[in-house]
Scaffold this motif. Structure first.
Motif, PDB file in Angstrom:
ATOM      1  N   LEU A 357       0.807  -1.221   0.000  1.00  0.00           N
ATOM      2  CA  LEU A 357       0.000   0.000   0.000  1.00  0.00           C
ATOM      3  C   LEU A 357       0.838   1.268   0.000  1.00  0.00           C
ATOM      4  CD1 LEU A 357      -2.568  -1.173   2.713  1.00  0.00           C
ATOM      5  CD2 LEU A 357      -2.905  -1.129   0.237  1.00  0.00           C
ATOM      6  N   PHE A 358       1.882   1.313   0.825  1.00  0.00           N
ATOM      7  CA  PHE A 358       2.686   2.532   0.934  1.00  0.00           C
ATOM      8  C   PHE A 358       4.002   2.212   1.640  1.00  0.00           C
ATOM      9  CE2 PHE A 358       0.564   2.199   4.941  1.00  0.00           C
ATOM     10  CZ  PHE A 358       1.339   2.866   5.888  1.00  0.00           C
ATOM     11  N   TRP A 359       4.867   3.203   1.660  1.00  0.00           N
ATOM     12  CA  TRP A 359       6.157   3.187   2.369  1.00  0.00           C
ATOM     13  C   TRP A 359       7.018   2.029   1.880  1.00  0.00           C
ATOM     14  CZ3 TRP A 359       7.223   7.588   4.680  1.00  0.00           C
ATOM     15  CH2 TRP A 359       8.337   7.691   5.509  1.00  0.00           C
ATOM     16  N   ASP A 360       7.618   1.254   2.806  1.00  0.00           N
ATOM     17  CA  ASP A 360       8.545   0.196   2.401  1.00  0.00           C
ATOM     18  C   ASP A 360       7.843  -1.098   2.009  1.00  0.00           C
ATOM     19  OD1 ASP A 360       7.670  -0.418   4.947  1.00  0.00           O
ATOM     20  OD2 ASP A 360       9.596  -1.237   5.619  1.00  0.00           O
ATOM     21  N   GLN A 361       6.513  -1.088   2.040  1.00  0.00           N
ATOM     22  CA  GLN A 361       5.779  -2.307   1.691  1.00  0.00           C
ATOM     23  C   GLN A 361       6.034  -2.718   0.243  1.00  0.00           C
ATOM     24  OE1 GLN A 361       1.712  -1.370   2.754  1.00  0.00           O
ATOM     25  NE2 GLN A 361       2.328  -0.729   4.820  1.00  0.00           N
ATOM     26  N   TYR A 362       6.217  -1.739  -0.645  1.00  0.00           N
ATOM     27  CA  TYR A 362       6.528  -2.055  -2.049  1.00  0.00           C
ATOM     28  C   TYR A 362       7.888  -2.733  -2.168  1.00  0.00           C
ATOM     29  CZ  TYR A 362       2.596   0.907  -3.380  1.00  0.00           C
ATOM     30  OH  TYR A 362       1.342   1.435  -3.527  1.00  0.00           O
ATOM     31  N   ASP A 363       8.849  -2.278  -1.361  1.00  0.00           N
ATOM     32  CA  ASP A 363      10.186  -2.867  -1.410  1.00  0.00           C
ATOM     33  C   ASP A 363      10.150  -4.310  -0.920  1.00  0.00           C
ATOM     34  OD1 ASP A 363      11.164  -0.344  -2.226  1.00  0.00           O
ATOM     35  OD2 ASP A 363      11.276   0.310  -0.146  1.00  0.00           O
ATOM     36  N   ASN A 364       9.413  -4.555   0.158  1.00  0.00           N
ATOM     37  CA  ASN A 364       9.293  -5.923   0.660  1.00  0.00           C
ATOM     38  C   ASN A 364       8.566  -6.816  -0.333  1.00  0.00           C
ATOM     39  OD1 ASN A 364      10.607  -5.700   3.173  1.00  0.00           O
ATOM     40  ND2 ASN A 364       8.825  -4.719   4.086  1.00  0.00           N
ATOM     41  N   ALA A 365       7.508  -6.290  -0.946  1.00  0.00           N
ATOM     42  CA  ALA A 365       6.758  -7.083  -1.923  1.00  0.00           C
ATOM     43  C   ALA A 365       7.646  -7.488  -3.089  1.00  0.00           C
ATOM     44  CB  ALA A 365       5.556  -6.286  -2.430  1.00  0.00           C
ATOM     45  N   GLN A 366       8.432  -6.541  -3.584  1.00  0.00           N
ATOM     46  CA  GLN A 366       9.306  -6.832  -4.712  1.00  0.00           C
ATOM     47  C   GLN A 366      10.380  -7.845  -4.327  1.00  0.00           C
ATOM     48  OE1 GLN A 366       9.101  -6.144  -7.851  1.00  0.00           O
ATOM     49  NE2 GLN A 366      11.026  -7.182  -8.305  1.00  0.00           N
ATOM     50  N   ARG A 367      10.936  -7.683  -3.134  1.00  0.00           N
ATOM     51  CA  ARG A 367      11.998  -8.587  -2.710  1.00  0.00           C
ATOM     52  C   ARG A 367      11.474 -10.016  -2.543  1.00  0.00           C
ATOM     53  NH1 ARG A 367      17.170  -8.809  -3.820  1.00  0.00           N
ATOM     54  NH2 ARG A 367      18.504  -9.436  -2.085  1.00  0.00           N
ATOM     55  N   VAL A 368      10.306 -10.163  -1.951  1.00  0.00           N
ATOM     56  CA  VAL A 368       9.704 -11.479  -1.779  1.00  0.00           C
ATOM     57  C   VAL A 368       9.494 -12.142  -3.140  1.00  0.00           C
ATOM     58  CG1 VAL A 368       7.546 -12.650  -1.140  1.00  0.00           C
ATOM     59  CG2 VAL A 368       8.633 -11.056   0.459  1.00  0.00           C
ATOM     60  N   GLN A 369       8.995 -11.376  -4.111  1.00  0.00           N
ATOM     61  CA  GLN A 369       8.719 -11.964  -5.424  1.00  0.00           C
ATOM     62  C   GLN A 369       9.992 -12.280  -6.193  1.00  0.00           C
ATOM     63  OE1 GLN A 369       5.281 -11.304  -7.812  1.00  0.00           O
ATOM     64  NE2 GLN A 369       6.483 -10.380  -9.456  1.00  0.00           N
ATOM     65  N   GLU A 370      10.945 -11.346  -6.222  1.00  0.00           N
ATOM     66  CA  GLU A 370      12.115 -11.572  -7.065  1.00  0.00           C
ATOM     67  C   GLU A 370      13.010 -12.688  -6.529  1.00  0.00           C
ATOM     68  OE1 GLU A 370      13.903  -7.742  -7.363  1.00  0.00           O
ATOM     69  OE2 GLU A 370      15.107  -7.941  -5.557  1.00  0.00           O
ATOM     70  N   LEU A 371      12.884 -13.016  -5.242  1.00  0.00           N
ATOM     71  CA  LEU A 371      13.643 -14.123  -4.683  1.00  0.00           C
ATOM     72  C   LEU A 371      12.849 -15.425  -4.670  1.00  0.00           C
ATOM     73  CD1 LEU A 371      15.448 -12.345  -1.694  1.00  0.00           C
ATOM     74  CD2 LEU A 371      16.401 -12.944  -3.938  1.00  0.00           C
ATOM     75  N   GLY A 372      11.583 -15.364  -5.104  1.00  0.00           N
ATOM     76  CA  GLY A 372      10.789 -16.575  -5.235  1.00  0.00           C
ATOM     77  C   GLY A 372      10.141 -17.067  -3.962  1.00  0.00           C
TER      78      GLY A 372
END
Length: 429
Positions: A357-372
């Protein structure tokens, strides 16, 4: 028992994630015989003392008029997020102006208002070490006659490096052109505010801030993120930084669930948008409606507007849930991507669907996905079939779930709260 009683002063941000992080570490120190004092925001009154801590609370804004209702813990941010939640539909670059900057402005306003109070508290408490878990500096803490510990319980991209994405961007590693543009937009939208705050910090006697950063490094720096998802291959840490793979406080054991949830058919899934994200009732209802048609069982953290949320028969939830008691029981986590929930999901070895939704949540979402380790989905733009398919794909990925079980076991063995307490104790001495 400690060989010498220390006085440790914690000042966490008023959200649940940073406060719970400090509570877990503070509990270890308290059990060792140290005096632990919380200079938390005033709405936490009466919630920390029962846990064995002293409360030396501060107001971050003028208190409500006499006769006004007492606020729940962190209520200011719940109300604020509810007000600005329409902005969450914007891109991360657009949110710099409409979400990130206003949050920094509110935080800085709180710093200015609390500064005299904090100086009085420090003079009275006389801490041996001070620990701040926030994204902006309170100068009184950095100028106290005691070691200053910076705790970073947001995504570690706040520690910059030339080969990692900018914080708040949600960009993948390696998107250099987009990262350069995002950095430029951050400086355009935040440059004047940073310069003004940097001048204020120095007026209070603290050293100048690093360029375009609202927190300096401390005498000791701790950050919360599992090694398996960290960026250290692209951004080596300095000597003053120490990673905690997790920071999960002791609980009373697994949660007690209603029979139809504990013993029903299908997998067991935890859904939470956090204490702030769940204030967006329309989004909560949409996700619940989509998941209600599946064959699985769900535990739902309903949040501060719980009385506006109805759950279908395959779901159970309450306003607040003890997340660390719930997570060991479930097969999958659907989350907003707050750092607290993400690191706790790794701690217990659970795959994730992240709806940032906001702040560092996008960074965590991307990291979770790109690492599988899970999937990133658009919180407002996901299709119902996309969310349902994501649930089935992660539940059916036996190899991933086995791998995360092993990761979780390794993280739990490292006992992050104990490591943090050891380091804070050493800094004080």
């Amino acid at each position: 028992m400690a060989d010498r009683e220390l006085t440790v002063l914690f000042m966490p941000e008023s959200a649940y994630g940073p406060t719970n992080n400090c509570i877990g570490i503070g509990d270890v120190l308290r059990r060792r015989g140290h005096r632990v004092v919380f200079a938390a925001e005033a709405s936490w009154k009466g919630r920390l003392a029962p846990l064995g801590f002293e409360e030396a609370l501060v107001d971050l804004a003028p208190p409500p008029e006499e006769g006004g209702a007492e606020q729940d813990a962190g209520q200011f941010w719940k109300d604020y997020i509810a007000e600005i939640s329409p902005q969450f539909r914007k891109t991360t670059s657009e949110q710099l102006e409409t979400v990130v900057k206003p949050i920094y402005e509110e935080l800085i306003s709180g710093v200015r208002y609390a500064e005299p109070q904090l100086r009085r508290i420090i003079a009275e408490v006389r801490p041996d070490v001070v620990v701040e878990d926030n994204v902006v500096l309170f100068p009184a803490l950095a100028t106290a006659d005691a070691p200053f510990v910076r705790m970073l319980s947001c995504n570690p991209l706040e520690m910059p490096g030339p080969d990692v994405p900018p914080p708040f961007s949600g960009l993948a590693t390696g998107e250099r052109r987009a990262a350069t543009a995002f950095h430029a937009e951050f400086e355009r939208t935040h440059g004047a505010m940073w310069a003004d705050f940097n001048a204020y910090v120095q007026e209070q006697g603290a050293p100048a801030l690093p360029h375009m950063r609202f927190m300096p490094e401390g005498d000791l720096n701790l950050y919360l993120y599992p090694e398996v998802a960290d960026y250290t291959d692209r951004r080596p840490l300095g000597d003053g930084w120490h990673r905690l793979d997790s920071s999960v406080r002791r609980t009373g054991g697994p949660a007690e669930l209603p029979d139809h949830i504990a013993k029903g058919e299908g997998s067991l899934i935890y859904f939470s948008l956090g204490s702030l994200g769940s204030a967006d009732v329309d989004l909560m209802r949409r996700v619940i409606d989509v998941l209600g048609g599946t064959s699985h069982r769900y535990i739902v953290s309903k949040g501060p507007r719980h009385d506006e949320i109805e759950l279908p028969p395959n779901m159970w939830g309450e306003e607040f849930l003890s997340q660390t008691e719930i997570l060991p029981l479930v097969d999958l986590v659907i989350t907003h991507g707050g750092n607290n929930t993400v690191t706790e999901s790794f701690h217990f070895g659970k795959p994730m669907i992240v709806l940032p939704l906001f702040w560092d949540q996008y960074d965590n979402a991307q990291r979770v996905q790109e690492l599988g380790f899970g999937l990133r989905m658009d919180a407002y733009g996901f299709r119902p079939d996309e969310l349902r398919a994501g649930v089935e794909s992660l539940l059916g990925n036996v190899g991933l779930r086995r791998h995360l079980d092993e990761i979780g076991a390794a993280i739990r063995e490292r006992e992050g709260v104990v490591r943090a307490a050891d380091l804070i104790q050493s800094a004080a001495r």
